[in-house]
Write a protein that holds these residues in place. Structure first.
Motif, PDB file in Angstrom:
ATOM      1  N   ARG A   1      -4.498  16.550  -7.428  1.00 23.03           N
ATOM      2  CA  ARG A   1      -5.348  16.927  -6.305  1.00 23.03           C
ATOM      3  C   ARG A   1      -5.546  15.730  -5.398  1.00 23.03           C
ATOM      4  NH1 ARG A   1      -7.311  17.150 -11.133  1.00 23.03           N
ATOM      5  NH2 ARG A   1      -9.100  15.927 -11.827  1.00 23.03           N
ATOM      6  N   ALA A   2      -6.010  15.991  -4.191  1.00 25.75           N
ATOM      7  CA  ALA A   2      -6.184  14.937  -3.192  1.00 25.75           C
ATOM      8  C   ALA A   2      -7.300  13.978  -3.592  1.00 25.75           C
ATOM      9  CB  ALA A   2      -6.480  15.555  -1.833  1.00 25.75           C
ATOM     10  N   LYS A   3      -7.123  12.720  -3.178  1.00 28.00           N
ATOM     11  CA  LYS A   3      -8.128  11.687  -3.427  1.00 28.00           C
ATOM     12  C   LYS A   3      -8.354  10.923  -2.130  1.00 28.00           C
ATOM     13  CE  LYS A   3      -8.791   7.359  -6.011  1.00 28.00           C
ATOM     14  NZ  LYS A   3      -8.201   6.446  -7.021  1.00 28.00           N
ATOM     15  N   GLY A   4      -9.530  11.061  -1.552  1.00 25.93           N
ATOM     16  CA  GLY A   4      -9.828  10.357  -0.313  1.00 25.93           C
ATOM     17  C   GLY A   4      -9.116  10.976   0.871  1.00 25.93           C
ATOM     18  N   GLU A   5      -9.119  10.239   1.970  1.00 28.12           N
ATOM     19  CA  GLU A   5      -8.556  10.750   3.212  1.00 28.12           C
ATOM     20  C   GLU A   5      -7.297  10.011   3.650  1.00 28.12           C
ATOM     21  OE1 GLU A   5     -11.680  10.510   6.050  1.00 28.12           O
ATOM     22  OE2 GLU A   5     -12.963  11.977   5.037  1.00 28.12           O
ATOM     23  N   ALA A   6      -6.758   9.176   2.774  1.00 31.56           N
ATOM     24  CA  ALA A   6      -5.585   8.372   3.140  1.00 31.56           C
ATOM     25  C   ALA A   6      -4.285   8.905   2.562  1.00 31.56           C
ATOM     26  CB  ALA A   6      -5.796   6.930   2.691  1.00 31.56           C
ATOM     27  N   GLY A   7      -4.331  10.113   1.986  1.00 37.19           N
ATOM     28  CA  GLY A   7      -3.111  10.704   1.442  1.00 37.19           C
ATOM     29  C   GLY A   7      -2.868  10.408  -0.023  1.00 37.19           C
ATOM     30  N   ASP A   8      -3.802   9.741  -0.701  1.00 40.73           N
ATOM     31  CA  ASP A   8      -3.631   9.450  -2.117  1.00 40.73           C
ATOM     32  C   ASP A   8      -3.974  10.673  -2.957  1.00 40.73           C
ATOM     33  OD1 ASP A   8      -2.783   6.670  -2.233  1.00 40.73           O
ATOM     34  OD2 ASP A   8      -4.733   6.204  -1.372  1.00 40.73           O
ATOM     35  N   VAL A   9      -3.567  10.629  -4.215  1.00 41.58           N
ATOM     36  CA  VAL A   9      -3.837  11.736  -5.127  1.00 41.58           C
ATOM     37  C   VAL A   9      -4.383  11.186  -6.444  1.00 41.58           C
ATOM     38  CG1 VAL A   9      -2.049  13.212  -4.124  1.00 41.58           C
ATOM     39  CG2 VAL A   9      -1.477  11.714  -6.062  1.00 41.58           C
ATOM     40  N   VAL A  10      -4.992  12.083  -7.208  1.00 36.71           N
ATOM     41  CA  VAL A  10      -5.433  11.779  -8.566  1.00 36.71           C
ATOM     42  C   VAL A  10      -4.987  12.930  -9.441  1.00 36.71           C
ATOM     43  CG1 VAL A  10      -7.708  12.866  -8.276  1.00 36.71           C
ATOM     44  CG2 VAL A  10      -7.399  11.068  -9.994  1.00 36.71           C
ATOM     45  N   THR A  11      -4.699  12.653 -10.691  1.00 41.09           N
ATOM     46  CA  THR A  11      -4.254  13.707 -11.610  1.00 41.09           C
ATOM     47  C   THR A  11      -5.175  13.742 -12.828  1.00 41.09           C
ATOM     48  OG1 THR A  11      -2.814  12.323 -12.984  1.00 41.09           O
ATOM     49  CG2 THR A  11      -1.876  13.191 -10.921  1.00 41.09           C
TER      50      THR A  11
ATOM     51  N   TRP B   1     -14.897  -5.808 -17.406  1.00 41.30           N
ATOM     52  CA  TRP B   1     -13.527  -5.320 -17.565  1.00 41.30           C
ATOM     53  C   TRP B   1     -13.131  -4.545 -16.312  1.00 41.30           C
ATOM     54  CZ3 TRP B   1     -10.580  -6.011 -22.092  1.00 41.30           C
ATOM     55  CH2 TRP B   1     -11.271  -6.552 -23.190  1.00 41.30           C
ATOM     56  N   LEU B   2     -11.883  -4.702 -15.901  1.00 42.70           N
ATOM     57  CA  LEU B   2     -11.322  -3.933 -14.795  1.00 42.70           C
ATOM     58  C   LEU B   2     -10.206  -3.063 -15.356  1.00 42.70           C
ATOM     59  CD1 LEU B   2     -11.113  -6.803 -12.156  1.00 42.70           C
ATOM     60  CD2 LEU B   2     -12.904  -5.095 -12.384  1.00 42.70           C
ATOM     61  N   VAL B   3     -10.269  -1.766 -15.076  1.00 44.15           N
ATOM     62  CA  VAL B   3      -9.357  -0.815 -15.705  1.00 44.15           C
ATOM     63  C   VAL B   3      -8.642   0.010 -14.653  1.00 44.15           C
ATOM     64  CG1 VAL B   3      -9.260   1.269 -17.129  1.00 44.15           C
ATOM     65  CG2 VAL B   3     -10.689  -0.658 -17.836  1.00 44.15           C
ATOM     66  N   ASP B   4      -7.314  -0.044 -14.668  1.00 42.83           N
ATOM     67  CA  ASP B   4      -6.501   0.850 -13.850  1.00 42.83           C
ATOM     68  C   ASP B   4      -5.731   1.745 -14.815  1.00 42.83           C
ATOM     69  OD1 ASP B   4      -4.892   2.162 -12.053  1.00 42.83           O
ATOM     70  OD2 ASP B   4      -4.562   0.403 -10.804  1.00 42.83           O
ATOM     71  N   PRO B   5      -6.169   2.989 -14.994  1.00 41.94           N
ATOM     72  CA  PRO B   5      -5.605   3.835 -16.047  1.00 41.94           C
ATOM     73  C   PRO B   5      -4.208   4.360 -15.754  1.00 41.94           C
ATOM     74  CG  PRO B   5      -7.159   5.084 -14.727  1.00 41.94           C
ATOM     75  CD  PRO B   5      -7.253   3.658 -14.246  1.00 41.94           C
ATOM     76  N   LEU B   6      -3.837   4.393 -14.455  1.00 42.64           N
ATOM     77  CA  LEU B   6      -2.504   4.874 -14.086  1.00 42.64           C
ATOM     78  C   LEU B   6      -2.184   4.290 -12.720  1.00 42.64           C
ATOM     79  CD1 LEU B   6      -1.273   8.612 -14.188  1.00 42.64           C
ATOM     80  CD2 LEU B   6      -0.096   6.683 -13.152  1.00 42.64           C
ATOM     81  N   ASP B   7      -1.577   3.137 -12.736  1.00 39.36           N
ATOM     82  CA  ASP B   7      -1.194   2.479 -11.481  1.00 39.36           C
ATOM     83  C   ASP B   7       0.182   3.005 -11.086  1.00 39.36           C
ATOM     84  OD1 ASP B   7      -1.408   0.646  -9.344  1.00 39.36           O
ATOM     85  OD2 ASP B   7      -0.128  -0.761 -10.416  1.00 39.36           O
ATOM     86  N   GLY B   8       0.212   3.842 -10.057  1.00 41.12           N
ATOM     87  CA  GLY B   8       1.443   4.505  -9.676  1.00 41.12           C
ATOM     88  C   GLY B   8       1.298   6.014  -9.710  1.00 41.12           C
ATOM     89  N   THR B   9       0.076   6.501  -9.494  1.00 40.40           N
ATOM     90  CA  THR B   9      -0.177   7.948  -9.549  1.00 40.40           C
ATOM     91  C   THR B   9       0.692   8.710  -8.560  1.00 40.40           C
ATOM     92  OG1 THR B   9      -2.476   7.537 -10.196  1.00 40.40           O
ATOM     93  CG2 THR B   9      -1.949   9.733  -9.385  1.00 40.40           C
ATOM     94  N   ASN B  10       0.845   8.171  -7.357  1.00 39.71           N
ATOM     95  CA  ASN B  10       1.665   8.860  -6.358  1.00 39.71           C
ATOM     96  C   ASN B  10       3.118   8.970  -6.806  1.00 39.71           C
ATOM     97  OD1 ASN B  10       0.049   9.455  -3.717  1.00 39.71           O
ATOM     98  ND2 ASN B  10      -0.658   7.443  -4.406  1.00 39.71           N
ATOM     99  N   ASN B  11       3.598   7.979  -7.567  1.00 34.93           N
ATOM    100  CA  ASN B  11       4.947   8.060  -8.114  1.00 34.93           C
ATOM    101  C   ASN B  11       5.050   9.192  -9.145  1.00 34.93           C
ATOM    102  OD1 ASN B  11       5.736   5.835  -6.604  1.00 34.93           O
ATOM    103  ND2 ASN B  11       5.317   4.388  -8.231  1.00 34.93           N
TER     104      ASN B  11
END
Length: 266
Positions: free
Chosen positions: A32-42, A82-92
């Motif tokens: 689904r869409a995330k924000g207004e810049a064209g990014d997505v989240v799953t 702690w800094l956590v990026d659970p899926l870097d490359g979601t758009n890929n």
């Protein structure tokens, strides 16, 4: 604080999240869409983040976590974050491109001390402790050589969220890269680019107002492998994660390659 133990916790958490992602990419993603810049989240982003938060906070319940999707978990301003990026490359992942990683960093008073990047596709993990070097999961130390090409450097470009398409600085920097680099990669997965730089697969990274969650783990990994990071003007790079977005612009390369890279950017 036993940082070696923290690394073990982070590596095991990242690899468990990677197994979840690897299995999850075989089915429906729930995009689904995330924000207004064209990014997505799953749904995978959220499931991976839930796993990472549970692992980290079970081991360190008094610590703060800043996660890509959940934001701040715990009280702000603590000694350990702690800094956590659970899926870097979601758009890929959303378009079926298998280029994504999991990233975890641990900071003390804003300074990154531990960085972990795990690639679920290759099942490789790279980690670094400040002052102790960077290693692959095989135990091999990362130390990329200086290997210039007569055709110019192979570079990666990254920028933070919300940068306008017509941003004048972005256009100027990209023009300089296109004119002088052999190739410019835009991976949509900055942490993957950092791992490639730390291994010596690419020659440098240029970043503009990079995101705060995915920057520290990769930058520390590269630095501990021997990579130099400077500001776009050639000045010092601000390592503290509390630095404003303007100070999260950088050039990263082998120290011997840095002068040439800076010269064509300026």
């Amino acid at each position: 604080m036993d940082l070696d133990h923290a690394r073990t916790v982070a590596v095991e958490a990242a690899e468990a999240a990677g197994a979840l992602l690897r299995e999850g990419t075989r089915g429906a993603l729930g995009t689904r869409a995330k924000g207004e810049a064209g990014d997505v989240v799953t749904d995978l982003d959220l499931a991976s983040e839930k796993l990472l938060l549970e692992r980290i906070l079970t081991a360190y319940p008094s610590h703060t976590v800043i996660a890509e999707e959940s934001g701040l978990v715990g009280a702000a301003g603590g000694e350990w974050t702690w800094l956590v990026d659970p899926l870097d490359g979601t758009n890929n992942v959303a378009i079926g491109l298998p280029a994504y990683v999991v990233g975890v960093a641990l900071c003390r008073d804003g300074l990154p001390l531990l960085g972990v990047v795990h690639d679920p596709v290759s099942r490789q993990t790279w980690s670094a402790l400040r002052g102790k070097g960077a290693v692959a999961s095989s135990g091999m130390r990362l130390a990329p050589p200086y290997a210039p090409s007569p055709h110019g450097p192979l570079l990666a470009w990254t920028q933070g969220y919300g940068i306008a398409r017509d941003d004048a600085t972005v256009r100027r920097l990209k023009t300089a890269l296109d004119l002088n680099a052999r190739r410019v990669l835009q991976l949509w997965a900055p942490l993957l680019a950092w791992a490639m730089l730390a291994r010596g697969d690419i020659d440098g990274i240029v970043g503009y107002r990079a995101g705060v969650v995915d920057l520290p783990a990769g930058a520390l990994l590269a630095q501990e492998a021997g990579i130099e990071i400077r500001g776009l003007d050639g000045g010092p790079y601000e390592e503290c994660v509390d630095a404003p977005a303007d100070e999260r612009s950088f050039v990263a390369a082998h120290p011997r390659a840095m002068p040439g890279l800076l010269s064509f950017l300026q």
